[in-house]
Design a protein around this motif. Structure first.
Motif, PDB file in Angstrom:
ATOM      1  N   LYS A 146     -26.519 108.560  45.569  1.00  0.00           N
ATOM      2  CA  LYS A 146     -26.095 109.830  45.713  1.00  0.00           C
ATOM      3  C   LYS A 146     -24.695 110.020  44.861  1.00  0.00           C
ATOM      4  CE  LYS A 146     -27.613 110.717  50.387  1.00  0.00           C
ATOM      5  NZ  LYS A 146     -27.418 110.839  51.855  1.00  0.00           N
ATOM      6  N   TRP A 147     -24.319 110.982  44.517  1.00  0.00           N
ATOM      7  CA  TRP A 147     -23.010 111.360  43.679  1.00  0.00           C
ATOM      8  C   TRP A 147     -22.788 112.967  43.821  1.00  0.00           C
ATOM      9  CZ3 TRP A 147     -27.700 110.014  41.429  1.00  0.00           C
ATOM     10  CH2 TRP A 147     -28.224 111.121  40.724  1.00  0.00           C
ATOM     11  N   VAL A 148     -21.596 113.074  43.244  1.00  0.00           N
ATOM     12  CA  VAL A 148     -21.124 114.708  43.224  1.00  0.00           C
ATOM     13  C   VAL A 148     -21.077 115.223  41.756  1.00  0.00           C
ATOM     14  CG1 VAL A 148     -19.525 116.392  43.943  1.00  0.00           C
ATOM     15  CG2 VAL A 148     -20.270 114.533  45.587  1.00  0.00           C
ATOM     16  N   GLU A 152     -21.208 119.651  43.411  1.00  0.00           N
ATOM     17  CA  GLU A 152     -22.607 119.748  44.069  1.00  0.00           C
ATOM     18  C   GLU A 152     -22.988 118.286  44.363  1.00  0.00           C
ATOM     19  OE1 GLU A 152     -25.379 122.224  42.261  1.00  0.00           O
ATOM     20  OE2 GLU A 152     -24.146 124.088  42.450  1.00  0.00           O
ATOM     21  N   LYS A 153     -23.656 118.181  45.431  1.00  0.00           N
ATOM     22  CA  LYS A 153     -24.179 116.844  45.772  1.00  0.00           C
ATOM     23  C   LYS A 153     -25.566 116.536  45.035  1.00  0.00           C
ATOM     24  CE  LYS A 153     -22.121 116.380  50.390  1.00  0.00           C
ATOM     25  NZ  LYS A 153     -22.255 116.229  51.855  1.00  0.00           N
ATOM     26  N   GLN A 154     -25.781 115.288  44.428  1.00  0.00           N
ATOM     27  CA  GLN A 154     -26.903 115.104  43.732  1.00  0.00           C
ATOM     28  C   GLN A 154     -27.269 113.786  44.338  1.00  0.00           C
ATOM     29  OE1 GLN A 154     -28.209 117.228  41.401  1.00  0.00           O
ATOM     30  NE2 GLN A 154     -26.658 118.690  41.289  1.00  0.00           N
ATOM     31  N   SER A 155     -28.813 113.641  43.897  1.00  0.00           N
ATOM     32  CA  SER A 155     -29.197 112.302  44.269  1.00  0.00           C
ATOM     33  C   SER A 155     -30.682 111.851  43.616  1.00  0.00           C
ATOM     34  CB  SER A 155     -29.590 112.180  45.960  1.00  0.00           C
ATOM     35  OG  SER A 155     -30.612 113.018  46.187  1.00  0.00           O
TER      36      SER A 155
END
Length: 353
Positions: A146-148, A152-155
């Motif tokens: 996961k990262w931002v 927005e949060k991404q994965s």
């Protein structure tokens, strides 16, 4: 049922050792004369002595092969039948049939006697172990990285799975484990797990830093196919999805000689000249393909020791250094085994039968 080769009725089944080193001369000495009739009679008696020795040695050798190498027992039986036919034909046209039979029997008796002496005791013949391998999962990690990005949060999913086998044989476990080693040296379990852990963590960091939304997964496993006598077959499967459209799913067949404790390679199956002929056949087959690359030369067309035997087909895989995967050319070509049998070493035919 034990099979015993039966010689003609005049070849007695009793098995005394040769009473004399030269039964012909012993008979002549006893007769005290050497007329044509006596020589003929003594030749016949000497021939009978040699026949008994042939039967004794033949039965011992045949029984040994039945217990240790059943395929060789059949070949030995056929060879003896062929010898009998050839002997009789030659002696039928000889000036002295009885002397011819005696000399032929003497020569065969000596040959079989020498072969019998070289046989190892049956109890000392190494028998291959029967394998019942169990799964050995040495690395299994899966997580959503996961990262931002832009608030927005991404994965993306990251998966590493490596599974070998425990066979109960240390040398075989190490040989199978070696399939996961990039340099063929880093074969201890601890070192390979350490290398996988490092690679996993590096990939996770790279996915975060590159904001990649594509999944990344690697799955490698060894499975047991079966065993035939001293030959065990395994499959090393390599699957992976590395983002974008780069996906891999490849099987590598491993043929293991359980007695000599090593992988079967092409040099074990084909004679040196036979392997050259195989390469020629592969090149000719490639030339007949509708889709090929003009810049690939014959000198750049070697084959690796990766091959697969399935039914009546053997598939050869090319070295990735000469013909690469994907857009750079074919990875493999298949040829009927019937078209290759003249090039195959007899001791490796168990792979093809």
């Amino acid at each position: 049922m034990k099979k015993t080769f039966l010689l003609p009725t005049f070849l007695m089944l009793s098995t005394p050792a040769l009473a004399e080193s030269d039964p012909l001369q012993a008979c002549l000495d006893k007769a005290g004369a050497s007329t044509d009739g006596i020589i003929e009679l003594c030749s016949e008696k000497a021939s009978e002595t040699y026949k008994k020795q042939i039967t004794k040695s033949y039965n011992a050798i045949f029984a040994h092969y039945q217990k240790t190498e059943p395929e060789k027992a059949k070949s030995f039986e056929e060879a003896q039948k062929a010898w009998l036919v050839n002997r009789n034909k030659n002696c039928d046209i000889s000036d002295s049939k009885q002397k011819c039979l005696m000399n032929s029997n003497k020569q065969r008796a000596e040959e079989l006697s020498e072969r019998e002496k070289t046989l190892a005791p049956v109890e000392s013949v190494q028998k291959p172990p029967l394998l019942s391998p169990k799964k050995d999962i040495m690395f299994d990690k899966k997580e959503n990285v996961k990262w931002v990005m832009d608030g927005e949060k991404q994965s993306a999913e990251l998966t590493y799975y490596f599974q070998t086998l425990k066979t109960g044989l240390d040398w075989l476990d190490n040989l199978l484990l070696q399939q996961f080693s990039p340099d063929d040296k880093n074969v201890t379990r601890e070192k390979i797990i350490s290398a996988l852990t490092k690679s996993y963590n590096e990939q996770k960091t790279e996915m975060k830093e590159s904001y990649s939304s594509s999944s990344f997964w690697v799955k490698q496993s060894i499975s047991f196919v079966g065993q035939k006598s001293n030959l065990a077959t395994f499959i090393s499967n390599d699957q992976g999805y590395y983002g974008g459209n780069y996906e891999v799913d490849q099987d590598k067949y491993l043929y293991i000689d359980l007695v000599n404790k090593r992988l079967f390679e092409l040099n074990d199956i084909f004679t040196k000249q036979g392997l050259e002929e195989v390469k020629k056949l592969l090149w000719e087959t490639y030339q007949q393909m509708d889709y090929k690359f003009e810049d690939i030369k014959k000198s750049d067309f070697p084959v690796s020791n990766i091959f697969q035997i399935h039914g009546s087909i053997i598939t050869f895989y090319y070295r990735k250094s000469s013909i690469a995967i994907s857009a750079y050319g074919p990875q493999e070509l298949s040829i009927s085994i019937d078209g290759l049998k003249t090039f195959i070493k007899s001791e490796a035919r168990q792979l093809f039968e």
